[in-house]
Design a protein around this motif. Structure first.
Motif, PDB file in Angstrom:
ATOM      1  N   GLY A  34       0.829  -1.199   0.000  1.00 53.66           N
ATOM      2  CA  GLY A  34       0.000   0.000   0.000  1.00 53.66           C
ATOM      3  C   GLY A  34       0.857   1.239   0.000  1.00 53.66           C
ATOM      4  O   GLY A  34       2.084   1.182   0.118  1.00 53.66           O
ATOM      5  N   TRP A  35       0.190   2.361  -0.134  1.00 51.52           N
ATOM      6  CA  TRP A  35       0.907   3.628  -0.247  1.00 51.52           C
ATOM      7  C   TRP A  35       1.736   3.961   0.981  1.00 51.52           C
ATOM      8  O   TRP A  35       2.919   4.256   0.888  1.00 51.52           O
ATOM      9  CB  TRP A  35      -0.104   4.739  -0.488  1.00 51.52           C
ATOM     10  N   ARG A 105      -5.642   1.295  -6.929  1.00 53.05           N
ATOM     11  CA  ARG A 105      -6.451   1.857  -5.850  1.00 53.05           C
ATOM     12  C   ARG A 105      -5.601   2.667  -4.888  1.00 53.05           C
ATOM     13  O   ARG A 105      -5.819   3.873  -4.682  1.00 53.05           O
ATOM     14  CB  ARG A 105      -7.125   0.733  -5.063  1.00 53.05           C
ATOM     15  N   SER A 106      -4.618   2.013  -4.286  1.00 55.64           N
ATOM     16  CA  SER A 106      -3.803   2.693  -3.275  1.00 55.64           C
ATOM     17  C   SER A 106      -3.069   3.876  -3.872  1.00 55.64           C
ATOM     18  O   SER A 106      -3.071   4.977  -3.326  1.00 55.64           O
ATOM     19  CB  SER A 106      -2.767   1.727  -2.689  1.00 55.64           C
ATOM     20  N   MET A 109      -5.427   7.079  -5.336  1.00 55.57           N
ATOM     21  CA  MET A 109      -6.086   7.900  -4.333  1.00 55.57           C
ATOM     22  C   MET A 109      -5.074   8.641  -3.471  1.00 55.57           C
ATOM     23  O   MET A 109      -5.289   9.787  -3.085  1.00 55.57           O
ATOM     24  CB  MET A 109      -6.974   7.021  -3.447  1.00 55.57           C
ATOM     25  N   ALA A 110      -3.990   8.003  -3.164  1.00 56.52           N
ATOM     26  CA  ALA A 110      -3.003   8.663  -2.313  1.00 56.52           C
ATOM     27  C   ALA A 110      -2.398   9.877  -2.998  1.00 56.52           C
ATOM     28  O   ALA A 110      -2.251  10.937  -2.380  1.00 56.52           O
ATOM     29  CB  ALA A 110      -1.895   7.675  -1.914  1.00 56.52           C
ATOM     30  N   VAL A 112      -3.763  11.608  -5.347  1.00 60.17           N
ATOM     31  CA  VAL A 112      -4.810  12.621  -5.439  1.00 60.17           C
ATOM     32  C   VAL A 112      -4.923  13.365  -4.107  1.00 60.17           C
ATOM     33  O   VAL A 112      -5.057  14.590  -4.063  1.00 60.17           O
ATOM     34  CB  VAL A 112      -6.153  11.981  -5.837  1.00 60.17           C
ATOM     35  N   ALA A 113      -4.832  12.617  -3.016  1.00 60.34           N
ATOM     36  CA  ALA A 113      -4.897  13.260  -1.706  1.00 60.34           C
ATOM     37  C   ALA A 113      -3.734  14.227  -1.523  1.00 60.34           C
ATOM     38  O   ALA A 113      -3.903  15.357  -1.063  1.00 60.34           O
ATOM     39  CB  ALA A 113      -4.874  12.196  -0.602  1.00 60.34           C
ATOM     40  N   GLU A 114      -2.554  13.816  -1.881  1.00 59.48           N
ATOM     41  CA  GLU A 114      -1.405  14.696  -1.743  1.00 59.48           C
ATOM     42  C   GLU A 114      -1.541  15.918  -2.646  1.00 59.48           C
ATOM     43  O   GLU A 114      -1.082  17.010  -2.316  1.00 59.48           O
ATOM     44  CB  GLU A 114      -0.110  13.950  -2.084  1.00 59.48           C
ATOM     45  N   THR A 116      -3.936  17.654  -3.247  1.00 60.06           N
ATOM     46  CA  THR A 116      -4.780  18.734  -2.745  1.00 60.06           C
ATOM     47  C   THR A 116      -3.944  19.869  -2.165  1.00 60.06           C
ATOM     48  O   THR A 116      -4.445  20.962  -1.963  1.00 60.06           O
ATOM     49  CB  THR A 116      -5.736  18.235  -1.637  1.00 60.06           C
ATOM     50  N   HIS A 176     -15.802   6.188  -6.888  1.00 60.72           N
ATOM     51  CA  HIS A 176     -16.533   6.203  -5.623  1.00 60.72           C
ATOM     52  C   HIS A 176     -17.128   4.832  -5.327  1.00 60.72           C
ATOM     53  O   HIS A 176     -17.032   4.331  -4.193  1.00 60.72           O
ATOM     54  CB  HIS A 176     -17.636   7.260  -5.678  1.00 60.72           C
ATOM     55  N   LEU A 179     -13.982   2.502  -4.483  1.00 62.47           N
ATOM     56  CA  LEU A 179     -13.093   2.764  -3.354  1.00 62.47           C
ATOM     57  C   LEU A 179     -13.828   3.193  -2.095  1.00 62.47           C
ATOM     58  O   LEU A 179     -13.413   2.850  -0.996  1.00 62.47           O
ATOM     59  CB  LEU A 179     -12.079   3.840  -3.733  1.00 62.47           C
ATOM     60  N   VAL A 180     -14.888   3.965  -2.245  1.00 62.42           N
ATOM     61  CA  VAL A 180     -15.556   4.436  -1.042  1.00 62.42           C
ATOM     62  C   VAL A 180     -16.678   3.486  -0.646  1.00 62.42           C
ATOM     63  O   VAL A 180     -16.716   3.004   0.485  1.00 62.42           O
ATOM     64  CB  VAL A 180     -16.095   5.869  -1.246  1.00 62.42           C
TER      65      VAL A 180
ATOM     66  N   ALA B 113      -7.676   6.634   0.731  1.00 63.24           N
ATOM     67  CA  ALA B 113      -6.530   5.923   0.161  1.00 63.24           C
ATOM     68  C   ALA B 113      -6.012   4.868   1.131  1.00 63.24           C
ATOM     69  O   ALA B 113      -5.740   3.723   0.745  1.00 63.24           O
ATOM     70  CB  ALA B 113      -5.414   6.916  -0.173  1.00 63.24           C
ATOM     71  N   THR B 116      -7.977   1.577   1.322  1.00 64.20           N
ATOM     72  CA  THR B 116      -7.912   0.537   0.296  1.00 64.20           C
ATOM     73  C   THR B 116      -7.166  -0.691   0.787  1.00 64.20           C
ATOM     74  O   THR B 116      -7.231  -1.742   0.170  1.00 64.20           O
ATOM     75  CB  THR B 116      -7.190   1.067  -0.970  1.00 64.20           C
ATOM     76  N   ARG B 117      -6.420  -0.542   1.875  1.00 65.90           N
ATOM     77  CA  ARG B 117      -5.678  -1.694   2.395  1.00 65.90           C
ATOM     78  C   ARG B 117      -6.045  -1.986   3.842  1.00 65.90           C
ATOM     79  O   ARG B 117      -5.340  -2.733   4.516  1.00 65.90           O
ATOM     80  CB  ARG B 117      -4.177  -1.433   2.320  1.00 65.90           C
TER      81      ARG B 117
END
Lengths: 213, 213, 213, 213
Positions: A34-35, A105-106, A109-110, A112-114, A116, A176, A179-180, B113, B116-117
């Motif tokens: 994972g991330w 997935r990991s 999204m990670a 994308v989060a960063e 921001t 969505h 993942l959500v 994120a 996901t794990r």
DNA sequence: TAGTAAACGAGACGGTACGTCAGGTCTTTTT
DNA sequence: AAAAAGACCTGACGTACCGTCTCGTTTACTA
């Protein structure tokens, strides 16, 4: 064209194999760890490469993962299934299949989060992933127009806006869902989603007017 | 440091204030630093609390951020604007406004994120955030049925499926527009999106049959 | 005495065992690896201590090694062998024995080398090692004066200058013999050296006059 | 013209200027940075030479610095001041002057420290620096014997032992005074030291017998 | 005068250690 | 009994140098 390539300067050239090995190792580590547990030192070991080599080519974890994940989406194609609705279903299913893979997935999204908080990173994501795949929307519409399923677009700006909307709706919904909501984007769901999307687009043609009934 | 009530003097009555102070400090740190640069030691200092106290109440960074972000979404309400379309527009705009806040953007995407794990974390997100806000979709449909804008649902299972679809489409599109495309989900965009969504739902009634004409 | 020690503040106190373990580990590593191959990470492992603990207490490799080596010289004593000459021989032999140990050789010379560019380090060496051992010269002279072997010193400043000269000559000769010439400072050599030193001091009493015959 | 060395076969000959440039750059870097902060990459840049060239000629940092420092001591000469005592004072003052230069201080002590664990390096130091300068002691004694200040030496082995002792005492005392005590080895100090040394040597003739009265 | 072989500059490479920082845990004293 | 304070271990960070290894490019001796 000149025989002297402008890129071939003095010194030992960079190993071409290293790039591919590092990106593959990154995806492998994303699957396993994972991330957040992924470390660049570990990626370097997996790739059989020194940590310094990795830092020489990428500025950090974010940039590396964007590149590693971006490659995954290059395998998307627009299948010719005979109708616009079914072509779109095909692409959406492919997209869902990629998002079902842990490295996508990991990683996605990670970053994308960063992004921001990091405009350069967001731009890198847009250029490497989003804009690159808009080709699918454009190709789909062109084919549909050739088939007579869609009218030709007189207003280019409005057309671009619609492409963006479609992309946000397709990518957003699949992400969505996957993942959500953590439910599979399987054929049944994709079928239902596509029907709603296309019906909506057909019934609500792009008119700038806000107050139209 | 936060301006705390003067209760933090003697004895041990700190517990009640600490939770709120920590969550507020977490959101403040998310705004300033983002997810990856946020540290629990820093949150503790901002909250005027020892690191020990923080760890006594949350298992780690993920859990803390989920709780800090979840509170943000409780302010969503379903406005009564007279029609289904306009009610939905109102909610989507509120949702977009929350996602425009940095603490929501960074925090939400980062924990998604991580989830996901981590099944426990995903479940926590679903329970604390997603399921909690489905009330809005349900309330909206109920009001529309009361108005006669929508027929009543005979099939409960099919109805639940539609709620999920709507939620994935709304939340997904807004998130993608906001975070990936990095464009504002403003009134014009929300209007266009809502029209497509509602037209699609109206034209494509929920029928479980895949192959029906 | 007050029960409230000014040093006992809040928080967990530093482990008293760690200091001793770290210094012992440093000497051990000096023996096995020498100065240049000694790493603070390795010392930490040998001492069963985290690297951060080590950095919390010493600023770097130099400071650590000075302290580790300084302890070695505390075991020097002034033996009472009956005469000044033989007392001095005894001390010089002890000093030579310490310098024959690898941890002293590598460590001492390396920090002296570093001190050529670091005044704070040089002062630390002087205070921790050199000045601390001048007690031996002073004690030796006092005992010799008590025995009547040396006259009492009327001029305190001149006496101090002589102490410095003796120290430079003794320490310098033994270090050079041991480390540069790489010959053992054994009993025979020490005997010869001491005879020259004492004869010289006796024949050339400290007079500030440069041109005296 | 030199005889043709058998090693000079085909190919481009080594640049003679490079050696000198590298050694000068090494001394310059020693002055500015000291031993531990000196890097071979930096030396190469200062010398206008590639790192490869440097490694082709020296095995490492230690060897390079030994050679760079050894050159400094070649400027020592035995002045003819009329008497043994004054000749010796002259040499000791020159020696002290060299040790006052930063490149000599840092470089010499550091390689000596390294040599405590590296016999090959110690031998290189002995050959390049120590033995090479014993010529001064020998020349001084010869001149003194010619002047009748010293008797001729019947026992060659005993004579060699005395040369070693003198060298250890002179070099050791000056080094210790300069580097450890951090006091200048100025004329006054050198005068006092030389008087003690020569008085001691005169009063304690070299007799192998330990216990003879 | 044309080869050829070594030296050269440049710089990427696999490593090792650095000194710092954050995550969590544990042990004190204070309230 | 809870909380503040802070030391502790773990492990990753990103950087700096190390010494090695290609590369393409001189440069002088030799054939």
């Amino acid at each position: 064209m000149q025989s002297r390539s402008p890129a071939s300067r003095a010194g030992r050239p960079r190993s071409t194999a290293a790039d591919a090995a590092i990106l593959a190792a990154t995806r492998e580590a994303l699957v396993e760890l994972g991330w957040s547990r992924l470390t660049l030192g570990d990626v370097a070991i997996r790739a059989g490469v020194a940590k310094t080599t990795l830092y020489r080519r990428w500025a950090g974890k974010n940039e590396l993962v964007v590149d590693a994940v971006a490659e995954l989406f290059d395998e998307l194609t627009l299948p010719d299934r005979g109708s616009l609705a079914e072509d779109i279903e095909g692409v959406v299913l492919q997209f869902a299949a990629i998002l079902a893979r842990p490295e996508a997935r990991s990683g996605l999204m990670a970053v994308v989060a960063e992004a921001t908080r990091d405009d350069a990173l967001r731009e890198r994501i847009r250029a490497s992933i989003v804009e690159r795949q808009k080709r699918l929307v454009l190709a789909g519409r062109a084919r549909a127009q050739a088939r007579g399923e869609l009218p030709s677009e007189p207003d280019a700006r409005e057309a671009a806006r619609t492409v963006d909307l479609i992309f946000d709706m397709v990518a957003g919904a699949v992400v969505h869902r996957t993942l959500v909501s953590a439910e599979p984007a399987d054929e049944e769901w994709v079928h239902g989603f596509t029907r709603v999307l296309l019906s909506g687009l057909a019934a609500a043609p792009d008119r700038g007017d806000r107050e139209a009934p």
